[in-house]
Write an enzyme that holds these catalytic residues in place. Structure first.
Site, PDB file in Angstrom:
ATOM      1  N   CYS A  77       0.056   2.436  -4.764  1.00 10.39           N
ATOM      2  CA  CYS A  77      -0.718   3.626  -5.114  1.00 10.39           C
ATOM      3  C   CYS A  77       0.095   4.894  -4.884  1.00 10.39           C
ATOM      4  O   CYS A  77       0.952   4.936  -4.004  1.00 10.39           O
ATOM      5  CB  CYS A  77      -1.984   3.697  -4.267  1.00 10.39           C
ATOM      6  SG  CYS A  77      -3.138   2.346  -4.560  1.00 10.39           S
ATOM      7  N   HIS A 134       0.826  -1.198   0.000  1.00 13.37           N
ATOM      8  CA  HIS A 134       0.000   0.000   0.000  1.00 13.37           C
ATOM      9  C   HIS A 134       0.865   1.254   0.000  1.00 13.37           C
ATOM     10  O   HIS A 134       1.927   1.299   0.618  1.00 13.37           O
ATOM     11  CB  HIS A 134      -0.907   0.023   1.228  1.00 13.37           C
ATOM     12  CG  HIS A 134      -2.145  -0.813   1.067  1.00 13.37           C
ATOM     13  ND1 HIS A 134      -3.054  -0.611   0.057  1.00 13.37           N
ATOM     14  CD2 HIS A 134      -2.634  -1.852   1.808  1.00 13.37           C
ATOM     15  CE1 HIS A 134      -4.050  -1.483   0.173  1.00 13.37           C
ATOM     16  NE2 HIS A 134      -3.814  -2.251   1.223  1.00 13.37           N
TER      17      HIS A 134
END
Length: 435
Positions: free
Chosen positions: A287, A231
């Site tokens: 991301c 992440h």
């Protein structure tokens, strides 16, 4: 499984840049310097899930975004205030995207199918040119020295926003490096959250320790490799070096207790200490990772350096003014216009500051899975969970190992184009030559 034993050019992306020394990879002179969190890590390579996936475009409709599901929780925990997706989009990085210029891949001189492999790199120091500190130079790595790799994959088992493919990314990438570019198993550190050894867990402390190990004692012509799958997110910029006002961050497995790792810190640990002629190749499959190493030179698919381009925000600003006018909100009109002018001025200043402070005499190249404003995706390809960016990176290189940096950027985007909206980015610590 197909192996590629080619003499790789270090300039322009004979990825990861090593002049592969035929049959014998270099000996390991120093191992993990802290000491090793993975004693005895010399087991046979893990199963290569890409063996059945070579040549297959992402066909599965099932994917999970690496970051979007955790967005609200991240900002509450890490920043003290929530920020939703629409707010994030309103401050997105607005560099010009020349991918959609109307040119097809055959018109693009940097398309991987259009020209041959890159020329060899210059052997002497190269001047930075406009925008860099005066008299500053950098040096390409011949990549004939030692090789070390740090690969991090975090699935966040049992946590909200659990991912599926990050550990597979690490296994696939480590196998690819070992079998195609001579990275010895004992010179790799793998941090994944499926391991029992506490020192091999991707905690914040272990990640920072391993980053220091990666660059420790690096010499000219060494080749270092960093890979992160997990992440990523953004946090308000505190030092004024980000055009969009936000620093990029990655999330260790224990981020709720220990916090995230900011791009400024990763740059300080892994980029700033490097000497001229040291290569660091970095891959971020996460991301909001477009500038995760804070490298100041970002390139388009045409090989053109992206200057700060606030045209998109200008359009958004004008729309805001028109909308306020339609509502009869004169105060809103003034506020919107002034806000845009402030962002435009700050963006230009941040870009100039970044080039002056974040350049490096070393040879640092980074590919990221998405722009700072985008999410990267967890995919299901050939029955295996994997990161779309990691899959496309290896697949593109299997098809053509001899590519320049910009050619490889185009190749990766081609692999992703049919199923995914994310647009991988190429950034460097130095300007790329016109070769």
């Amino acid at each position: 499984m197909q192996n590629h034993h080619h003499q790789q050019s270090s300039y322009g992306g004979g990825y990861p840049g090593q002049a592969y020394r035929e049959q014998h990879p270099p000996p390991n002179p120093y191992g993990y310097g802290q000491p090793s969190p993975q004693p005895g890590y010399g087991a046979p390579p893990p199963h290569n899930g890409y063996a059945t996936a070579v040549g297959i475009r992402p066909a599965a409709a099932t994917y999970w975004k690496r970051g979007v599901q955790w967005k609200t929780a991240w900002y509450v925990i890490a920043f003290g205030a929530g920020r939703n997706a629409s707010a994030l989009e309103s401050v997105k990085y607005a560099a010009a995207d020349t991918c959609n210029t109307g040119m097809n891949q055959y018109q693009n001189p940097y398309s991987h199918g259009h020209q041959g492999g890159p020329p060899p790199p210059p052997t002497d120091p190269v001047a930075f040119g406009h925008g860099a500190p005066q008299g500053y130079s950098f040096q390409y790595s011949r990549c004939t020295g030692k090789r070390k790799a740090l690969l991090i994959g975090i699935n966040y088992f049992g946590q909200k926003g659990q991912l599926r493919g990050c550990i597979n990314d690490v296994k696939n990438m480590s196998t690819y490096l070992n079998q195609n570019f001579g990275y010895a198993r004992e010179d790799m550190v793998l941090l994944t959250d499926d391991q029992q050894n506490p020192m091999s867990q991707p905690t914040k402390a272990n990640i920072l320790r391993a980053m220091h190990w990666l660059v420790k004692d690096a010499q000219p012509n060494d080749s270092l490799f960093f890979h992160y799958s997990g992440h990523g997110g953004q946090t308000p910029d505190l030092d004024g070096d980000e055009e969009d006002g936000y620093d990029e961050v990655i999330y260790p497995v224990d981020f709720r207790q220990a916090g995230h790792i900011v791009d400024d810190e990763m740059h300080r640990i892994m980029v700033r200490p490097l000497r001229p002629g040291v290569r660091l190749t970095a891959i971020f499959d996460s991301c909001h990772s477009g500038s995760a190493l804070d490298l100041p030179y970002i390139y388009s698919t045409q090989g053109i350096l992206k200057e700060p381009n606030l045209a998109k925000e200008a359009g958004q600003g004008l729309l805001g003014v028109v909308s306020a006018y339609a509502r009869g909100d004169m105060g809103g009109m003034v506020s919107t216009a002034v806000g845009f002018l402030k962002r435009a001025t700050k963006g230009d200043e941040a870009y100039t500051r970044s080039k002056q402070t974040k350049t490096s005499p070393a040879d640092v190249i980074m590919w990221s899975g998405s722009k700072d404003s985008q999410t990267s995706q967890d995919a299901q390809i050939a029955g295996q969970a994997t990161g779309a960016m990691s899959w496309a990176f290896i697949t593109a290189l299997r098809k053509n190992p001899q590519q320049s940096y910009v050619q490889l950027l185009n190749s990766i985007r081609d692999e992703l184009a049919t199923k995914y909206s994310q647009k991988p980015q190429l950034s460097c610590s130095h300007p790329l030559g016109k070769h």
